[in-house]
Design an enzyme around this catalytic site. Structure first.
Site, PDB file in Angstrom:
ATOM      1  N   ASP A   1      39.318  34.683   3.993  1.00  0.00           N
ATOM      2  CA  ASP A   1      40.221  34.398   2.875  1.00  0.00           C
ATOM      3  C   ASP A   1      39.419  34.169   1.584  1.00  0.00           C
ATOM      4  O   ASP A   1      38.301  33.621   1.625  1.00  0.00           O
ATOM      5  CB  ASP A   1      41.013  33.122   3.246  1.00  0.00           C
ATOM      6  CG  ASP A   1      42.278  32.946   2.418  1.00  0.00           C
ATOM      7  OD1 ASP A   1      42.832  33.950   1.947  1.00  0.00           O
ATOM      8  OD2 ASP A   1      42.716  31.792   2.263  1.00  0.00           O
TER       9      ASP A   1
ATOM     10  N   GLY B   1      48.024  24.459  -3.014  1.00  0.00           N
ATOM     11  CA  GLY B   1      48.120  23.004  -2.921  1.00  0.00           C
ATOM     12  C   GLY B   1      49.580  22.598  -2.947  1.00  0.00           C
ATOM     13  O   GLY B   1      50.470  23.435  -2.820  1.00  0.00           O
TER      14      GLY B   1
ATOM     15  N   HIS C   1      50.522  33.714  -1.446  1.00  0.00           N
ATOM     16  CA  HIS C   1      49.608  32.594  -1.245  1.00  0.00           C
ATOM     17  C   HIS C   1      50.354  31.319  -1.614  1.00  0.00           C
ATOM     18  O   HIS C   1      51.382  31.354  -2.281  1.00  0.00           O
ATOM     19  CB  HIS C   1      48.368  32.755  -2.136  1.00  0.00           C
ATOM     20  CG  HIS C   1      47.374  33.724  -1.580  1.00  0.00           C
ATOM     21  ND1 HIS C   1      46.102  33.357  -1.224  1.00  0.00           N
ATOM     22  CD2 HIS C   1      47.489  35.039  -1.295  1.00  0.00           C
ATOM     23  CE1 HIS C   1      45.462  34.412  -0.747  1.00  0.00           C
ATOM     24  NE2 HIS C   1      46.286  35.453  -0.784  1.00  0.00           N
TER      25      HIS C   1
ATOM     26  N   SER D   1      52.232  26.193   1.326  1.00  0.00           N
ATOM     27  CA  SER D   1      52.460  24.754   1.572  1.00  0.00           C
ATOM     28  C   SER D   1      53.467  24.162   0.610  1.00  0.00           C
ATOM     29  O   SER D   1      53.349  24.338  -0.609  1.00  0.00           O
ATOM     30  CB  SER D   1      51.156  23.964   1.414  1.00  0.00           C
ATOM     31  OG  SER D   1      50.259  24.317   2.420  1.00  0.00           O
TER      32      SER D   1
ATOM     33  N   ASN E   1      50.544  32.663   3.359  1.00  0.00           N
ATOM     34  CA  ASN E   1      49.379  31.816   3.659  1.00  0.00           C
ATOM     35  C   ASN E   1      49.735  30.336   3.588  1.00  0.00           C
ATOM     36  O   ASN E   1      50.384  29.897   2.629  1.00  0.00           O
ATOM     37  CB  ASN E   1      48.292  32.039   2.600  1.00  0.00           C
ATOM     38  CG  ASN E   1      47.682  33.415   2.661  1.00  0.00           C
ATOM     39  OD1 ASN E   1      48.148  34.292   3.372  1.00  0.00           O
ATOM     40  ND2 ASN E   1      46.619  33.607   1.899  1.00  0.00           N
ATOM     41  N   VAL E   2      49.249  29.589   4.558  1.00  0.00           N
ATOM     42  CA  VAL E   2      49.452  28.135   4.563  1.00  0.00           C
ATOM     43  C   VAL E   2      48.110  27.465   4.834  1.00  0.00           C
ATOM     44  O   VAL E   2      47.436  27.797   5.811  1.00  0.00           O
ATOM     45  CB  VAL E   2      50.470  27.718   5.655  1.00  0.00           C
ATOM     46  CG1 VAL E   2      50.631  26.196   5.668  1.00  0.00           C
ATOM     47  CG2 VAL E   2      51.816  28.395   5.441  1.00  0.00           C
TER      48      VAL E   2
ATOM     49  N   THR F   1      47.036  23.861   2.746  1.00  0.00           N
ATOM     50  CA  THR F   1      47.032  22.429   2.414  1.00  0.00           C
ATOM     51  C   THR F   1      47.883  21.588   3.367  1.00  0.00           C
ATOM     52  O   THR F   1      47.491  20.476   3.741  1.00  0.00           O
ATOM     53  CB  THR F   1      47.550  22.233   0.974  1.00  0.00           C
ATOM     54  OG1 THR F   1      46.808  23.101   0.119  1.00  0.00           O
ATOM     55  CG2 THR F   1      47.375  20.806   0.506  1.00  0.00           C
TER      56      THR F   1
HETATM   57  P1  13P Z   1      48.358  26.347   0.263  1.00  0.00           P
HETATM   58  O1  13P Z   1      47.133  25.503   0.407  1.00  0.00           O
HETATM   59  O2  13P Z   1      49.157  26.007  -0.943  1.00  0.00           O
HETATM   60  O3  13P Z   1      49.175  26.402   1.509  1.00  0.00           O
HETATM   61  O4  13P Z   1      47.841  27.843  -0.001  1.00  0.00           O
HETATM   62  C1  13P Z   1      47.145  28.500   1.021  1.00  0.00           C
HETATM   63  C2  13P Z   1      46.592  29.779   0.575  1.00  0.00           C
HETATM   64  O5  13P Z   1      47.170  30.472  -0.233  1.00  0.00           O
HETATM   65  C3  13P Z   1      45.343  30.200   1.200  1.00  0.00           C
HETATM   66  O6  13P Z   1      44.860  31.400   0.714  1.00  0.00           O
END
Ligand code: 13P
Length: 282
Positions: free
Chosen positions: A80, A180, A207, A210, A229-230, A232
């Site tokens: 990533d 975040g 992205h 979270s 994507n998750v 945080t």
């Molecule tokens: P978050 O930390 O907001 O879940 O984002 C994760 C992310 O996009 C990783 O690439």
């Protein structure tokens, strides 16, 4: 079984589903991710951020993921947010099946040129490539803190030419999520997503999963996001539960805590993974 991302995302796109991509940083989170997929029986993208190379090196990640997933399910091992072409080369050689080149902070032409270079080396090895156009703002407690604090929405015309010029497997777009947790109420630009989707056939990535309200995630999946994507929320949940466990038992043994942390990781991931999958609209 470890797979490249292309086939899984194309299938998800046909079915208007999204596949969850979950960040891991250590043995506990890798175990937790694999445990979650063992329960849901769904394909999963295990995502190791280039920012966590202090925690584990690339070979360690590949070894552990291979060992835990051997003969089981459908997994992608994805690098990533990487801006260093040498680290990307190393990940491909080490056995990652997908890489993200993050040139989102660069000028468009430079982003295109570097992404094309990554595509050439990755595709020769059968490895998928994700790139990013537009950049996300930082929310609270972001692990991507070093990536800058811009919120530049993705331009739909540029997204179309970027996808065409580079031939990437997947394109991350900026439509209002943050890396975040949100400081206020998020406002996701589903209208912009629809515009991008109407011009771009490449699977699109969201992205900053979270803390994004479920209704908004659902709208994103229904309007063409195929990978979410998750990060945080996994860390926040596991750390909050760790504090609780230590309050209950200040002498909790480290080995027990490690197993618990894998379980807590699995719980968060399982919930998101199942939710993303269940949003199928076709
Ligand atoms: P978050 O930390 O907001 O879940 O984002 C994760 C992310 O996009 C990783 O690439």
């Amino acid at each position: 079984m470890l797979l490249a991302m292309d086939g899984l995302l194309k299938q998800a796109q046909l079915e208007r589903r999204a596949i969850g991509s979950f960040n891991v940083y250590n043995g506990e989170t890798i175990r937790g991710a694999v445990q979650a997929a063992g329960k849901t029986k769904l394909p999963m993208i295990i995502s190791f951020g280039a920012g966590y190379l202090r925690n584990m090196d690339l070979e360690e990640v590949v070894y552990l993921v291979h060992r835990l997933t051997a003969g089981e399910g459908q997994f992608v091992l994805h690098l990533d947010h990487c801006r260093d072409l040498e680290v990307i080369r190393h990940a491909i050689e080490a056995g990652f099946t997908s890489v993200m080149y993050d040139g989102s902070a660069l000028a468009y032409e430079e982003n295109v040129a570097h992404t094309k270079e990554v595509c050439a080396m990755a595709k020769a090895a059968g490895v998928s490539v994700e790139a990013e156009l537009g950049s996300l703002a930082l929310g609270a407690h972001s692990a991507e803190g070093e990536l800058g604090d811009a919120l530049a929405y993705t331009d739909s015309q540029r997204a179309a030419s970027f996808a065409e010029e580079t031939g990437v497997t997947a394109l991350a777009v900026s439509i209002g999520t943050v890396h975040g947790l949100y400081q206020g109420t998020p406002k996701i630009r589903v209208d912009l997503l629809q515009q991008i989707r109407s011009l771009v056939d490449t699977p699109l990535v969201l992205h900053g999963g979270s803390g994004t309200p479920k209704e908004q995630l659902k709208a994103c999946i229904q309007n063409g996001i195929t990978k979410i994507n998750v990060n945080t929320e996994i860390s926040e949940t596991v750390m909050a539960k760790t504090l609780e466990a230590l309050e209950d038992d200040p002498h909790l043994h480290f080995s027990r805590l490690s197993l618990l942390q894998a379980e807590w990781t699995a719980e968060v991931i399982e919930g998101y993974q199942q939710f993303f999958w269940d949003q199928k609209t076709l």
